[in-house]
Enzyme design. Structure first.
Site, short mmCIF file in Angstrom:
data_model
loop_
_atom_site.label_atom_id
_atom_site.label_comp_id
_atom_site.label_asym_id
_atom_site.label_seq_id
_atom_site.Cartn_x
_atom_site.Cartn_y
_atom_site.Cartn_z
N LYS A 34 6.23 -8.25 7.25
CA LYS A 34 7.03 -7.63 7.70
C LYS A 34 6.70 -6.39 7.67
O LYS A 34 6.88 -6.57 9.45
CB LYS A 34 8.56 -7.45 6.58
CG LYS A 34 9.54 -8.17 6.17
CD LYS A 34 10.44 -7.53 5.65
CE LYS A 34 11.13 -8.59 4.78
NZ LYS A 34 12.35 -8.11 3.87
N LYS A 62 -2.13 -11.23 5.45
CA LYS A 62 -1.01 -12.37 4.90
C LYS A 62 -0.03 -12.06 6.31
O LYS A 62 0.07 -11.53 6.50
CB LYS A 62 -0.24 -12.03 3.87
CG LYS A 62 -0.05 -10.75 3.39
CD LYS A 62 -0.10 -10.44 1.97
CE LYS A 62 0.87 -9.32 1.33
NZ LYS A 62 1.39 -9.00 1.05
N LYS A 113 7.08 7.26 -2.53
CA LYS A 113 7.63 7.89 -2.66
C LYS A 113 8.10 9.71 -2.00
O LYS A 113 8.16 9.73 -1.55
CB LYS A 113 9.10 7.19 -2.85
CG LYS A 113 9.55 5.86 -2.63
CD LYS A 113 10.10 5.78 -1.19
CE LYS A 113 10.59 4.75 -0.62
NZ LYS A 113 10.18 2.91 -1.14
#
Ligand code: TRP
Length: 333
Positions: A200, A197, A115
């Site tokens: 989102k 997979k 982050k």
């Protein structure tokens, strides 16, 4: 005396829009757990503030997560389903745990480093102490089981560290929280493109959302990668074909899967027919959930009621722990 059930706690970030991977990888297990354990499922709205999102969208995101979880079978009567910001005790425990968390170990956390790199202008203290808040969420209920994915392993390790440090510095209050999975919890739900997979962030056409309309589901399934079929009996299946079978296993009748297995093995399989069948079975699986989500979202009163009920249960459990915590520290005069 009746033995107390093990306590389960997990947090969900309010990003909304669950996909099939979330359902079969996580939500289905939560639903199973609520019958076996004392469960606390929390929407981590405070954690989401660390990245400074537009908070005007918070309410609708929180409502969507809540509606999706209820529509999938989480039962507010069985589990406490609540919002982090509704349980003020979390903030108090977080404050005490901060005295036991060292700058060096927090700076080494992988998610913090990621982050800090992605938002260099906003490396705030909340971001640095994100794992402390998460530890507070968990041990506030003295939970021992935490159903989370692999990406949360380091945070859970830190929660154990802070709980142990508290127990050693003051008085033993907390059990060690452990990651929890049912045997098959880590199945990966493959995307429809034969690569990776459902996710989102990756290829949207390869991911089926519980909010997808029927024709969107059909279109995505029909686009799944196939080939012209096997030419020798009992061939091994290529990955992308294996994936279609895996998805079919999740939503179709056993007899249907068996028929296509047989067709594959004797080289008569028609992938177009197989995908049509899978598409219809997917629609039949997803449509009722989507319908329930929409009904629930229209009922703001019900949503509020659920949140209040969950918060009440969570505060009750938190209140008992915080009394032990204040006494253990010596804050009892
Ligand atoms: N950090 C978790 C995530 O990103 C969310 C979370 C917050 C959580 N508090 C928690 C998970 C407590 C488990 C337990 O997904």
């Amino acid at each position: 005396m009746e033995k107390r059930k093990p306590i389960v706690m997990s947090g969900i970030r309010p990003t909304g829009f669950l996909h099939l991977g979330n359902y079969f990888g996580a939500v289905r297990n939560y639903v199973k757990m609520q019958d076996e354990f004392e469960c606390y499922f929390m929407i981590a709205d405070i954690h989401s503030l660390t990245t400074h999102p537009d908070t005007r969208a918070l309410k609708s995101h929180v409502q969507r997560v809540l509606a999706e979880y209820i529509a999938c079978g989480l039962d507010p009567e069985k589990a406490a389903i609540y919002c982090q910001s509704h349980v003020y005790e979390t903030g108090e425990l977080y404050l005490y745990l901060n005295m036991l968390a060292y700058k060096g170990e927090l700076e080494k956390t992988t998610t913090f480093k990621d982050k800090a790199r992605s938002q260099p202008d906003n490396i705030n203290a909340g971001l640095l102490t994100y794992p402390v808040l998460q530890a507070a969420d968990i041990i506030l209920h003295r939970a021992s089981l935490v159903p989370v994915g692999k990406d949360q392993e380091q945070h859970l390790e830190m929660a154990r560290t802070f709980a142990n440090r508290f127990n050693h510095r003051y008085v033993e209050v907390f059990p060690e929280p452990q990651a929890f999975n049912y045997g098959d919890a880590l199945i990966k739900i493959p995307g429809l493109d034969g690569a990776g997979k459902m996710s989102k962030s990756e290829n949207q056409n390869a991911t089926l959302y519980l909010a997808d309309e029927d024709d969107v589901i059909r279109k995505k399934v029909m686009k799944a990668k196939t080939d012209s079929g096997p030419i020798t009996p009992h061939s091994p299946k290529p990955d992308y074909i294996e994936n279609i079978f895996l998805l079919m296993n999740l939503v179709s009748d056993e007899a249907v899967v068996r028929k296509f297995e047989d067709d594959f093995n004797n080289c008569s399989i028609r992938y177009g027919d197989m995908k049509k069948q899978l598409a219809e079975d997917m629609v039949n699986f997803i449509a009722p959930i989507r319908g329930r989500v929409n009904d629930i979202l229209h009922d703001e009163k019900y949503l509020k009621q659920i949140m209040e009920m969950g918060a009440e249960k969570a505060r009750k459990s938190a209140g008992v722990t915080m009394k032990l915590v204040r006494d253990a520290i010596g804050l009892s005069y």
